[in-house]
Motif scaffolding. Structure first.
Motif, PDB file in Angstrom:
ATOM      1  N   SER A  53      -7.658  -5.130 -10.846  1.00 33.16           N
ATOM      2  CA  SER A  53      -6.520  -5.686  -9.919  1.00 33.16           C
ATOM      3  C   SER A  53      -5.676  -4.294  -9.991  1.00 33.16           C
ATOM      4  O   SER A  53      -5.320  -3.869 -11.295  1.00 33.16           O
ATOM      5  N   GLY A  54      -5.293  -3.903  -8.970  1.00 29.28           N
ATOM      6  CA  GLY A  54      -4.204  -2.728  -8.959  1.00 29.28           C
ATOM      7  C   GLY A  54      -2.866  -3.377  -9.409  1.00 29.28           C
ATOM      8  O   GLY A  54      -2.250  -4.313  -9.403  1.00 29.28           O
ATOM      9  N   ASN A  55      -2.246  -2.411 -10.199  1.00 31.33           N
ATOM     10  CA  ASN A  55      -0.825  -2.792 -10.909  1.00 31.33           C
ATOM     11  C   ASN A  55       0.430  -2.548 -10.024  1.00 31.33           C
ATOM     12  O   ASN A  55       1.338  -1.799 -10.157  1.00 31.33           O
ATOM     13  N   THR A  56       0.446  -3.345  -8.883  1.00 34.78           N
ATOM     14  CA  THR A  56       1.351  -2.993  -7.688  1.00 34.78           C
ATOM     15  C   THR A  56       2.223  -4.158  -7.773  1.00 34.78           C
ATOM     16  O   THR A  56       3.279  -4.092  -7.134  1.00 34.78           O
ATOM     17  N   ASP A  57       2.198  -5.112  -8.634  1.00 40.49           N
ATOM     18  CA  ASP A  57       3.099  -6.378  -8.412  1.00 40.49           C
ATOM     19  C   ASP A  57       4.309  -6.297  -8.931  1.00 40.49           C
ATOM     20  O   ASP A  57       5.180  -6.943  -8.785  1.00 40.49           O
ATOM     21  N   THR A  58       4.610  -5.381  -9.782  1.00 39.49           N
ATOM     22  CA  THR A  58       5.972  -5.065 -10.209  1.00 39.49           C
ATOM     23  C   THR A  58       6.638  -3.946  -9.235  1.00 39.49           C
ATOM     24  O   THR A  58       7.693  -3.519  -9.750  1.00 39.49           O
ATOM     25  N   ALA A 101       0.328  -4.411  -0.529  1.00 41.29           N
ATOM     26  CA  ALA A 101      -0.882  -4.679  -1.283  1.00 41.29           C
ATOM     27  C   ALA A 101      -1.967  -5.616  -0.724  1.00 41.29           C
ATOM     28  O   ALA A 101      -1.500  -6.701  -0.582  1.00 41.29           O
ATOM     29  N   ASP A 102      -3.150  -5.386  -1.170  1.00 45.21           N
ATOM     30  CA  ASP A 102      -4.066  -6.567  -0.464  1.00 45.21           C
ATOM     31  C   ASP A 102      -4.269  -7.448  -1.709  1.00 45.21           C
ATOM     32  O   ASP A 102      -3.641  -7.329  -2.760  1.00 45.21           O
ATOM     33  N   HIS A 103      -5.229  -8.394  -1.489  1.00 48.79           N
ATOM     34  CA  HIS A 103      -5.414  -9.358  -2.837  1.00 48.79           C
ATOM     35  C   HIS A 103      -5.709  -8.780  -4.109  1.00 48.79           C
ATOM     36  O   HIS A 103      -5.817  -9.527  -5.177  1.00 48.79           O
ATOM     37  N   ARG A 104      -6.193  -7.618  -3.963  1.00 53.74           N
ATOM     38  CA  ARG A 104      -6.756  -6.904  -5.259  1.00 53.74           C
ATOM     39  C   ARG A 104      -5.678  -6.188  -5.840  1.00 53.74           C
ATOM     40  O   ARG A 104      -5.930  -5.228  -6.716  1.00 53.74           O
ATOM     41  N   GLY A 105      -4.238  -6.096  -5.059  1.00 56.88           N
ATOM     42  CA  GLY A 105      -3.205  -5.105  -5.772  1.00 56.88           C
ATOM     43  C   GLY A 105      -3.372  -3.712  -5.152  1.00 56.88           C
ATOM     44  O   GLY A 105      -2.972  -2.820  -5.786  1.00 56.88           O
ATOM     45  N   GLN A 106      -4.377  -3.548  -4.281  1.00 57.24           N
ATOM     46  CA  GLN A 106      -4.650  -2.123  -3.793  1.00 57.24           C
ATOM     47  C   GLN A 106      -3.992  -1.702  -2.572  1.00 57.24           C
ATOM     48  O   GLN A 106      -3.449  -2.817  -1.735  1.00 57.24           O
ATOM     49  N   VAL A 107      -3.557  -0.588  -2.227  1.00 56.42           N
ATOM     50  CA  VAL A 107      -2.883  -0.304  -1.051  1.00 56.42           C
ATOM     51  C   VAL A 107      -3.860   0.857  -0.063  1.00 56.42           C
ATOM     52  O   VAL A 107      -4.646   1.411  -0.735  1.00 56.42           O
ATOM     53  N   LYS A 108      -3.427   0.646   1.196  1.00 53.74           N
ATOM     54  CA  LYS A 108      -4.387   1.300   2.252  1.00 53.74           C
ATOM     55  C   LYS A 108      -3.908   2.720   2.259  1.00 53.74           C
ATOM     56  O   LYS A 108      -2.712   2.786   2.252  1.00 53.74           O
ATOM     57  N   VAL A 109      -4.503   3.720   2.154  1.00 51.84           N
ATOM     58  CA  VAL A 109      -4.255   5.163   2.557  1.00 51.84           C
ATOM     59  C   VAL A 109      -5.017   5.820   3.776  1.00 51.84           C
ATOM     60  O   VAL A 109      -6.189   5.334   3.891  1.00 51.84           O
ATOM     61  N   ASN A 110      -4.444   6.988   4.279  1.00 51.42           N
ATOM     62  CA  ASN A 110      -5.330   7.786   5.157  1.00 51.42           C
ATOM     63  C   ASN A 110      -6.103   8.838   4.551  1.00 51.42           C
ATOM     64  O   ASN A 110      -6.058   8.857   3.180  1.00 51.42           O
ATOM     65  N   GLN A 111      -6.522   9.613   5.089  1.00 51.61           N
ATOM     66  CA  GLN A 111      -7.252  11.041   4.601  1.00 51.61           C
ATOM     67  C   GLN A 111      -6.443  11.762   3.766  1.00 51.61           C
ATOM     68  O   GLN A 111      -6.783  12.780   3.266  1.00 51.61           O
ATOM     69  N   ARG A 112      -5.270  11.725   4.063  1.00 49.01           N
ATOM     70  CA  ARG A 112      -4.266  12.472   3.280  1.00 49.01           C
ATOM     71  C   ARG A 112      -3.605  11.600   2.008  1.00 49.01           C
ATOM     72  O   ARG A 112      -2.380  12.306   1.640  1.00 49.01           O
ATOM     73  N   TYR A 113      -4.103  10.628   1.792  1.00 49.20           N
ATOM     74  CA  TYR A 113      -3.654   9.784   0.578  1.00 49.20           C
ATOM     75  C   TYR A 113      -2.182   9.219   1.082  1.00 49.20           C
ATOM     76  O   TYR A 113      -1.392   8.885   0.085  1.00 49.20           O
TER      77      TYR A 113
END
Length: 463
Positions: free
Chosen positions: A270-275, A285-297
């Motif tokens: 899980s991504g460490n985005t909760d804090t 962030a999604d249910h796995r703690g991940q964030v969405k980025v485009n081709q430029r991050y």
């Protein structure tokens, strides 16, 4: 408006480090925020570095046991796991010292604190002693990494229950270990512990091991693990876990009950985005703690970028370094940047696995004609000399143009060997053909000459 920094990077793992250094080398005033005591991130302290250092020690033991000069070998039961991990700490210290020098040399300010967003240009820092301060920046790079997924139904506070972070702190030598989850991490630890003489039960929820690999390589891994005493159980689902002072009992949906000294849970991250208080900048962030980025991050917030494990695939340190540099370039306004779309797979089992390009199954399903060239390590002089004769190099190529379509390697130094083929496969036009390996003179004896053997084997199939 004037800000404290041009770029603030949250997380000092591979992705954050490369973003910070790249920005600093291009004249930006940079800060990096790390909530661990030392820089390096999970990669240095809990993941790649310690696990591969542990693997190296076990690999030497296995090689010693199989060397013909030592017929009786060594009883691995005398190996003390905590003692091995103490030795691993020296590698971690070297890595930390090296990275701290990087930051000092590039005049990057390092803050030891936990960061959370106040607004899209401000973060609040909370140190271990509770002190707080706010920093402002024109741009941010989120590189906070990931951690093992922990379901609520498993008691990770129990001294016999571990995940891939805490297993490195184990204080005893298990005789039998259950590994739940047969992904890359699970397979790596299965081979490591079996190399130490531990009985391993590897529980896999899928039809076969590492289904993204070429079928032949997956089969080879399965055979080697079983040959080393690992019990591999496919198509199993978790039901419950009982814990006792000196053992655990794993119950599966199939009704099976497995008893062992300890459990290692290796089923997702899980991504460490909760804090980070992402809600304060309208980022989710999604249910796995991940964030969405485009081709430029770039995230949905224009001045906030994200790289590394926190954006998901491929979740590799090798890719993270490139992602960090690319995000820093995008943040300073560079029009074009490199988006990591393909990386060589590196799996540090015993022996290791690496691949790049298409598998036989993918080519067949896409109705792409191909031919196969193989070199078995047992036929390579260098492998015979070193006693590393298990494995092979497999080349998939177009029978008409001879262009490389896929490279798959299983055996000693596979993660090194694959990059030779990767370099050729990335050449344009006539530069990408297996003829390169036939016309090139390789040092003898080397593992690299497996390319010549595999290419000739493939060419001979066309006659």
């Amino acid at each position: 408006m004037s800000y404290d920094f041009d770029v603030i990077v949250v997380g000092a793992g591979p992705a954050g480090e490369s973003a910070a250094i790249n920005a600093a080398k291009h004249g930006s005033k940079v800060a990096i925020i790390e909530n661990r005591e030392h820089v390096g991130g999970g990669c240095t302290h809990k993941g790649t570095i310690p696990s591969k250092a542990l693997r190296s020690a076990v690999k030497q033991l296995v090689r010693f046991n199989r060397h013909p000069l030592f017929h009786e070998g060594v009883d691995s039961s005398w190996f003390d796991f905590p003692k091995i991990m103490k030795n691993v700490q020296s590698v971690i210290r070297e890595q930390v010292n090296m990275r701290e020098r990087y930051y000092g040399r590039n005049r990057i300010k390092v803050f030891k604190a936990t960061a959370n967003f106040v607004d899209q240009h401000t973060v609040n820092l909370v140190s271990d002693n509770g002190d707080q301060q706010q920093l402002t920046s024109s741009d941010f790079v989120i590189a906070c990494g990931s951690r093992p997924y922990r379901p609520e139904s498993v008691d990770f506070n129990h001294p016999r229950v571990y995940d891939s972070d805490t297993i490195l702190d184990m204080k005893f030598n298990p005789k039998k270990l259950i590994i739940f989850g047969a992904g890359v991490i699970g397979c790596e630890y299965a081979s490591i512990f079996s190399g130490l003489g531990v009985k391993v039960e590897l529980v896999n929820g899928r039809e076969r091991l590492l289904e993204f690999l070429d079928d032949e390589i997956s089969d080879a891994l399965s055979y080697q693990l079983r040959d080393h005493g690992v019990m591999v159980r496919h198509r199993e689902e978790f039901a419950s876990l009982e814990t006792f002072p000196d053992h655990v009992v794993l119950h599966l949906q199939s009704g099976k009950r497995i008893i062992a000294d300890a459990l290692l849970w290796c089923n997702g991250r899980s991504g460490n985005t909760d804090t980070l208080a992402l809600e304060n900048i309208a980022l989710e962030a999604d249910h796995r703690g991940q964030v969405k980025v485009n081709q430029r991050y770039q995230t949905e917030v224009e001045n906030v970028y994200a790289v590394g494990d926190v954006i998901g695939w491929p979740s590799l340190a090798s890719a993270a370094y490139n992602q960090g540099r690319s995000a820093a370039a995008a943040a300073r306004g560079k029009e074009s940047n490199h988006f990591v779309a393909e990386v060589a797979t590196g799996i540090y089992t015993l022996p290791e696995i690496s691949s790049v390009g298409s598998t036989e199954r993918e080519l067949t399903e896409s109705k792409v004609p191909y031919e196969v060239g193989r070199a078995f390590f047992k036929d390579c002089a260098r492998a015979q000399i070193s006693g590393s004769n298990v494995g092979m190099l497999k080349l998939l190529f177009c029978p008409d143009s001879l262009a490389l379509l896929g490279i798959h390697c299983f055996g000693a130094e596979a993660t090194e060997i694959v990059h030779i083929g990767q370099a050729i496969m990335n050449q344009q036009g006539e530069g990408n053909t297996i003829e390169y390996f036939i016309k090139t003179t390789f040092n003898y004896p080397t593992m690299a000459e497996a390319y010549r053997i595999a290419a000739l084997n493939g060419i001979n199939r066309l006659d």
